[in-house]
Design an enzyme around this catalytic site. Structure first.
Site, PDB file in Angstrom:
ATOM      1  N   HIS A  69       0.820  -1.213   0.000  1.00 50.29           N
ATOM      2  CA  HIS A  69       0.000   0.000   0.000  1.00 50.29           C
ATOM      3  C   HIS A  69       0.862   1.275   0.000  1.00 50.29           C
ATOM      4  CE1 HIS A  69      -3.442  -2.597   0.989  1.00 50.29           C
ATOM      5  NE2 HIS A  69      -2.629  -3.167   1.867  1.00 50.29           N
ATOM      6  N   LYS A 117      17.052  20.500 -12.380  1.00 51.45           N
ATOM      7  CA  LYS A 117      16.334  19.241 -12.565  1.00 51.45           C
ATOM      8  C   LYS A 117      17.074  18.240 -13.446  1.00 51.45           C
ATOM      9  CE  LYS A 117      12.912  18.198 -11.367  1.00 51.45           C
ATOM     10  NZ  LYS A 117      11.649  18.364 -12.098  1.00 51.45           N
TER      11      LYS A 117
END
Length: 438
Positions: free
Chosen positions: A158, A286
């Site tokens: 999960h 980035k």
């Protein structure tokens, strides 16, 4: 455009209608042309065996087909809108070079069985490549599973931290997944490996065509016996091939998801090879995992192609022009899918773990399951042991290495059973990367 094969005297061809009917068929047929030439050669040999062609005519046809294949491969011949499709281009070339011998080549065949046999040969080639890539991926994953078997890695359910796992377990999962994918490609290839050439338009012809010869000459495992079923199987075999491809693509999608998470600053477990990342057009800081994101997205193209073909098959028996649209679907599926899988082996070879970050993510709660099992092994009923281990007061920092070593159920971190996976890989003709050649 050259004279259409089916054009009747006195019938004016409406260019708009012809463009609608032909569409991008001639461009798509560039994928098939070499296979169509290969099948034409086998068909010509069969015609010579039953007396339609003499030996001199066959020699000339085989020579011109070989020249056409060379010209196409080198770019000297371009399949373009001069022709309606690849089939008519081959026939036009033979007629132009050989006259009456070229006009005989279509005896006993239809464009229907031409496209069927070219499709089958193309699918066999693509499924073989799929199999190779799955085996290569498995070999890399097995080697890294062995080398990194004891490297702790958080295990998640999960998306929540669950138990202590290992890089070895992560790698062995993908190794077994891609063994299954290779086996499925193998099984599908064997099923597709049936020769439809000689079925003509789906009802055979009044000639004793040498179908056994063309089956052997083209390397098919068997002849597709029923001429009508040969037509009925169009689309069905393509869907099966796409399903084999999608099996690998589903695993690639999940693997890419793992790497998308593991490379994020929030996880920080993995560094990707520099060539698998790109920069931002506005943010100088980035480095983006674009390649694995596009790998993840590639499954969508494969699934869409299967759906497109499935929707085409709401048809009665016999040939219908609807099936023309199946060609673009398989080219798109395998082009996108194999393109993604081609990049996977080098990615897996060269990604680097960050062990400090992986160990730092292991928290005391992740040893609770070990505690529950240890209590159960000491005689406490498991449900009672579960309740005791659920008490946060009993959680304490554990020993990741000891936890992994103690996980001895077959297939778990302490007993990965990589030897069994190597045996399966070897049975399929592959081997772990770095293993000695046998």
């Amino acid at each position: 455009m050259t004279q259409l094969l089916w054009q009747k005297p006195g019938v004016q061809v409406d260019e708009r209608i012809q463009h609608f009917c032909a569409g991008a068929d001639v461009i798509l047929d560039r994928e098939f042309l070499l296979f169509d030439i290969q099948a034409s050669r086998a068909h010509a040999q069969g015609l010579q065996m039953i007396g339609i062609l003499d030996a001199t005519e066959l020699d000339a046809i085989e020579r011109e087909l070989a020249t056409l294949a060379d010209d196409f491969a080198s770019g000297r011949f371009v399949l373009d809108e001069t022709y309606e499709d690849g089939h008519s281009a081959i026939e036009a070339r033979l007629i132009d070079r050989l006259g009456d011998a070229g006009r005989k080549i279509h005896t006993g065949r239809s464009r229907n069985d031409q496209v069927l046999v070219a499709t089958r040969l193309w699918l066999k080639d693509r499924l073989a490549r799929l199999r190779e890539l799955c085996l290569e991926t498995t070999g890399i994953a097995l080697t890294r599973a062995d080398v990194e078997s004891g490297l702790p890695l958080p295990g998640y359910t999960h998306l929540q931290r669950a138990v202590v796992s290992s890089a070895g377990m992560w790698w062995s999962a993908w190794a077994e997944a891609f063994i299954d994918n290779a086996a499925r490609a193998d099984d599908t290839l064997a099923w597709v490996d049936a020769n439809p050439l000689g079925s003509a338009a789906g009802y055979g012809v009044n000639l004793p065509l040498a179908r056994e010869h063309t089956t052997q000459a083209l390397g098919f495992g068997r002849m597709q016996v029923s001429a009508t079923y040969a037509q009925l199987s169009r689309g069905k075999f393509e869907m099966a091939a796409i399903e084999a491809l999608s099996s690998g693509m589903l695993d690639l999608r999940r693997l890419a998801w793992d790497l998308s998470l593991f490379t994020s600053a929030e996880f920080g477990f993995v560094t990707l090879p520099a060539q698998y990342t790109t920069g931002s057009s506005i943010m100088p800081n980035k480095r983006n995992p674009d390649v694995i994101e596009l790998m993840r997205a590639s499954y969508a193209s494969v699934a869409a192609a299967r759906s497109e073909i499935e929707q085409l098959l709401s048809l009665p028996s016999g040939y219908h022009r609807d099936l023309q649209f199946s060609k673009g679907a398989i080219f798109h599926a395998f082009g996108r899918g194999l393109g993604a899988l081609e990049l996977l082996p080098d990615l897996l070879r060269n990604l680097e773990w960050k062990p400090e970050a992986m160990r730092a993510a292991l928290e005391p709660s992740m040893y609770a399951t070990d505690l529950a099992v240890d209590l159960a092994r000491a005689g406490t009923p498991f449900r009672d042991a579960y309740r005791q281990a659920a008490d946060p007061a009993r959680w304490e920092a554990g020993d990741a290495d000891a936890s992994l070593a103690a996980r001895v159920s077959p297939g778990a971190a302490g007993d990965l059973r990589l030897d069994l996976l190597r045996e399966r890989l070897h049975a399929l003709g592959g081997q772990a990367e770095g293993a000695p050649q046998t």
